[in-house]
Motif scaffolding. Structure first.
Motif, short mmCIF file in Angstrom:
data_model
loop_
_atom_site.label_atom_id
_atom_site.label_comp_id
_atom_site.label_asym_id
_atom_site.label_seq_id
_atom_site.Cartn_x
_atom_site.Cartn_y
_atom_site.Cartn_z
N ALA A 161 -17.22 11.00 27.06
CA ALA A 161 -17.69 11.94 26.02
C ALA A 161 -16.54 12.75 25.41
N THR A 162 -15.37 12.77 26.08
CA THR A 162 -14.23 13.54 25.55
C THR A 162 -13.54 12.70 24.47
N THR A 163 -13.23 13.28 23.33
CA THR A 163 -12.66 12.50 22.21
C THR A 163 -11.16 12.75 22.06
N GLY A 164 -10.52 11.94 21.17
CA GLY A 164 -9.11 12.15 20.82
C GLY A 164 -8.17 11.88 21.98
N ALA A 165 -6.99 12.52 21.91
CA ALA A 165 -5.95 12.30 22.94
C ALA A 165 -6.45 12.77 24.31
N MET A 166 -7.20 13.88 24.31
CA MET A 166 -7.77 14.39 25.58
C MET A 166 -8.70 13.35 26.17
N ALA A 192 -6.75 10.66 27.84
CA ALA A 192 -6.21 11.18 29.12
C ALA A 192 -7.32 11.25 30.16
N ASN A 193 -8.51 11.69 29.75
CA ASN A 193 -9.63 11.81 30.70
C ASN A 193 -10.06 10.45 31.20
N ILE A 194 -10.18 9.49 30.27
CA ILE A 194 -10.59 8.14 30.66
C ILE A 194 -9.54 7.54 31.60
N SER A 195 -8.25 7.70 31.28
CA SER A 195 -7.19 7.12 32.15
C SER A 195 -7.25 7.74 33.53
N SER A 196 -7.43 9.06 33.58
CA SER A 196 -7.52 9.74 34.88
C SER A 196 -8.73 9.25 35.65
N ASP A 197 -9.85 9.07 34.95
CA ASP A 197 -11.07 8.63 35.62
C ASP A 197 -10.94 7.21 36.15
N THR A 239 -6.27 13.19 40.17
CA THR A 239 -7.18 12.80 39.08
C THR A 239 -8.49 13.57 39.16
N GLY A 240 -8.89 13.98 40.37
CA GLY A 240 -10.11 14.78 40.50
C GLY A 240 -9.93 16.13 39.83
N VAL A 241 -8.77 16.74 40.03
CA VAL A 241 -8.49 18.04 39.39
C VAL A 241 -8.42 17.87 37.86
N VAL A 242 -7.76 16.80 37.42
CA VAL A 242 -7.68 16.53 35.97
C VAL A 242 -9.09 16.32 35.40
N ASN A 243 -9.89 15.47 36.07
CA ASN A 243 -11.29 15.25 35.63
C ASN A 243 -12.03 16.59 35.54
N GLY A 244 -11.87 17.38 36.63
CA GLY A 244 -12.59 18.65 36.70
C GLY A 244 -12.20 19.58 35.55
N LEU A 245 -10.90 19.71 35.33
CA LEU A 245 -10.44 20.62 34.27
C LEU A 245 -10.90 20.14 32.90
N MET A 246 -10.91 18.81 32.71
CA MET A 246 -11.31 18.26 31.41
C MET A 246 -12.82 18.40 31.18
N ILE A 247 -13.60 18.24 32.25
CA ILE A 247 -15.07 18.22 32.07
C ILE A 247 -15.66 19.62 32.16
N ILE A 248 -15.20 20.45 33.08
CA ILE A 248 -15.83 21.76 33.21
C ILE A 248 -14.97 22.88 32.63
#
Ligand code: HEM
Length: 317
Positions: A154-159, A162-167, A224-233
């Protein structure tokens, strides 16, 4: 909460993690150990047959739960009961008209390619090692493409990239660690069935190699959990202030429990084992490592079930 969808997601994640974890365990741990210890005979043969059962069983569950997920998702998108998705012709609409559908088709192709690859990955065949490498790549892609079915999509653009790669890294690391725990426990049980020097050598070397894989996977999961967390919440306040955040905190607490068991194995029992020359004492240590490994696997299943729920919740509620 759409319970059938939650359970189907959880079963699908668990089966995909189990399939990829078993293939990675075979390629990165079991086969190098059998080669390194020049092990022939009963233990490698029995371990390979156990792991083949897990691979094929998991692949069947991946396909069946994947089909159920598609039907429930189509019902959810069409706001109809699941029984009506075929009469309402919703499946083609979801398959060709949504990101979820595109991802589903890609995953069906990967699962289909795994069938001839696993058939070619038979120890007696010359194609064994290249087929095992191909199965690892297909398995990593199969678990990685789950990222497009979660919040990261659901996250768009460069972010978004990054979110998809981390996930993707998060999912592959989850498979390499949690998906390989049952195969490790099975190898230890099989080796301890004989308690002779060659079997103890196999078990000892497998534990040593697994602990290296464990450290790399756990490190990747945390980052990647921290990155996911920061990006999603986005903020720690949401972590404590929402149902989603509290469930994620519970997931992290379970992860820490798993980590404690892994630390006992890695920092205490494995060094003791590596210094132990008495086969009976080594067998006692290996049994303790085996029990901790089974406990870790049980907690891992609960974490994957929580992920089944998290992906259907809104991170802001
Ligand atoms: C045994 C350890 C772990 C396993 C098996 C695991 C597994 C998973 C899986 C399968 C997903 C779903 C990905 C998706 O739906 O796209 C996920 C998502 C996530 N994980 Fe983990 N994880 C683990 C540890 C962690 C840790 C330690 C953290 C935090 C530091 C974390 C934070 C997250 C977050 C924030 C998400 C995104 C959830 C969402 O899509 O809503 N995970 N995890």
């Amino acid at each position: 909460m759409d319970e059938p969808l939650v359970w189907v997601r959880a079963v699908h994640f668990a089966a995909t993690i189990s399939l990829t974890g078993t293939v990675l365990f075979l390629a990165l741990i079991a086969e190098p150990v059998f080669r390194g210890t020049h092990a022939g005979g009963e233990v490698p043969a029995r371990v390979r047959s156990w792991l083949a059962w897990i691979e094929w069983g998991s692949l069947v569950v991946v396909v069946v739960s994947g089909a159920a997920w598609l039907i429930l998702k189509a019902a959810q998108m069409g706001d109809v009961p699941w029984q009506a998705v075929f009469s309402e012709d919703l499946i083609p609409t979801v398959l060709w008209g949504t990101d979820f559908g595109q991802d589903w088709i890609a995953r069906l192709v990967l699962a289909a390619l795994l069938v001839p690859t696993l058939l070619a990955a038979q120890p007696a065949r010359a194609s064994y090692r290249p087929a095992l490498v191909a199965a690892c790549v297909l398995g990593a892609a199969l678990v990685g493409t789950l990222a497009w079915a979660g919040h990261a999509a659901a996250t768009t653009g460069a972010m978004g990239a990054a979110n998809i790669s981390s996930d993707i890294l998060h999912l592959v690391a989850a498979a390499a660690w949690v998906g390989a725990l049952v195969p490790l426990a099975l190898l230890l049980v099989t080796a301890l069935g004989r308690v002779d020097a060659p079997s103890i050598a196999i078990a000892r070397e497998a534990v040593r190699r697994f602990s290296i894989l464990g450290i790399v996977s756990v490190g990747t999961l945390v980052v990647t959990g921290v990155v996911n967390g920061l990006m999603i919440i986005g903020s720690l306040a949401v972590l404590a202030g929402t149902d989603y955040g509290r469930l994620l905190l519970f997931k992290i607490a379970l992860f820490l429990a798993m980590l404690s068991l892994a630390a006992i194995n890695r920092l205490w029992l494995t060094p003791l084992l590596q210094r132990q020359h008495n086969a009976d004492t080594a067998a006692i240590l290996l049994r303790r490592i085996g029990s901790n490994t089974v406990l870790e696997a049980v907690i891992g299943v609960v974490i994957v079930a929580i992920v089944g729920v998290l992906g259907t919740m809104s991170p802001t509620e």
